[in-house]
Design a protein around this motif. Sequence first.
Motif, PDB file in Angstrom:
ATOM      1  N   ASP A  62      -8.953  33.596  -7.860  1.00  0.00           N
ATOM      2  CA  ASP A  62      -7.560  33.161  -7.677  1.00  0.00           C
ATOM      3  C   ASP A  62      -6.955  32.698  -8.999  1.00  0.00           C
ATOM      4  O   ASP A  62      -5.804  33.019  -9.313  1.00  0.00           O
ATOM      5  N   LEU A  63      -7.728  31.928  -9.761  1.00  0.00           N
ATOM      6  CA  LEU A  63      -7.255  31.424 -11.048  1.00  0.00           C
ATOM      7  C   LEU A  63      -6.952  32.582 -11.999  1.00  0.00           C
ATOM      8  O   LEU A  63      -5.919  32.594 -12.669  1.00  0.00           O
ATOM      9  N   ARG A 104     -20.160  28.498  -3.601  1.00  0.00           N
ATOM     10  CA  ARG A 104     -19.866  27.450  -4.584  1.00  0.00           C
ATOM     11  C   ARG A 104     -20.706  27.700  -5.827  1.00  0.00           C
ATOM     12  O   ARG A 104     -21.901  27.973  -5.741  1.00  0.00           O
ATOM     13  N   GLU A 159     -16.887  31.411 -18.209  1.00  0.00           N
ATOM     14  CA  GLU A 159     -15.535  31.278 -18.765  1.00  0.00           C
ATOM     15  C   GLU A 159     -15.336  32.250 -19.920  1.00  0.00           C
ATOM     16  O   GLU A 159     -14.319  32.944 -19.985  1.00  0.00           O
ATOM     17  N   VAL A 179     -11.364  24.329  -8.964  1.00  0.00           N
ATOM     18  CA  VAL A 179     -12.169  25.547  -8.982  1.00  0.00           C
ATOM     19  C   VAL A 179     -13.625  25.191  -8.702  1.00  0.00           C
ATOM     20  O   VAL A 179     -14.290  24.569  -9.519  1.00  0.00           O
ATOM     21  N   SER A 180     -14.096  25.569  -7.516  1.00  0.00           N
ATOM     22  CA  SER A 180     -15.490  25.282  -7.182  1.00  0.00           C
ATOM     23  C   SER A 180     -16.216  26.498  -6.622  1.00  0.00           C
ATOM     24  O   SER A 180     -17.437  26.531  -6.620  1.00  0.00           O
ATOM     25  N   ASP A 187     -12.282  30.846  -5.909  1.00  0.00           N
ATOM     26  CA  ASP A 187     -11.352  30.030  -6.698  1.00  0.00           C
ATOM     27  C   ASP A 187     -11.192  30.594  -8.106  1.00  0.00           C
ATOM     28  O   ASP A 187     -10.093  30.593  -8.667  1.00  0.00           O
ATOM     29  N   VAL A 188     -12.289  31.063  -8.676  1.00  0.00           N
ATOM     30  CA  VAL A 188     -12.237  31.665 -10.018  1.00  0.00           C
ATOM     31  C   VAL A 188     -11.353  32.912  -9.972  1.00  0.00           C
ATOM     32  O   VAL A 188     -10.501  33.113 -10.839  1.00  0.00           O
ATOM     33  N   LYS A 211      -8.900  23.260 -14.176  1.00  0.00           N
ATOM     34  CA  LYS A 211      -9.957  23.883 -13.384  1.00  0.00           C
ATOM     35  C   LYS A 211     -10.543  22.903 -12.371  1.00  0.00           C
ATOM     36  O   LYS A 211     -11.591  23.177 -11.781  1.00  0.00           O
TER      37      LYS A 211
END
Length: 91
Positions: free
Chosen positions: A75-76, A32, A48, A67-68, A72-73, A64
């Motif tokens: 995947d985004l 995380r 970012e 996004v944690s 997740d980042v 977002k």
Amino acid sequence: MDGEHGDVWAALRPLSARVMSVPLEAVVPHARLVADLGADSLDITELEAATEEVFGVSLKGTDKSGVSTVGDVADLIVRLRACEAHSPLAR
């Protein structure tokens, strides 16, 4: 991780470690950003900006909220790259 996801992960992992000043070994998909890696709002903003520069996708205006984790980042980024590749403006 394979294909596009593997390529994104290979670049995102060291980038995340550098931005958040943590050992590379700490950057795993389920880590995380805030709770495990100690990211603050400045770290998130820097990540970012670096992500946009390295991967050529804009995170501005994206949702977002889910996004944690570092995974997740990744995947985004993969989703944004896929959307941009299919955009009529990309042709």
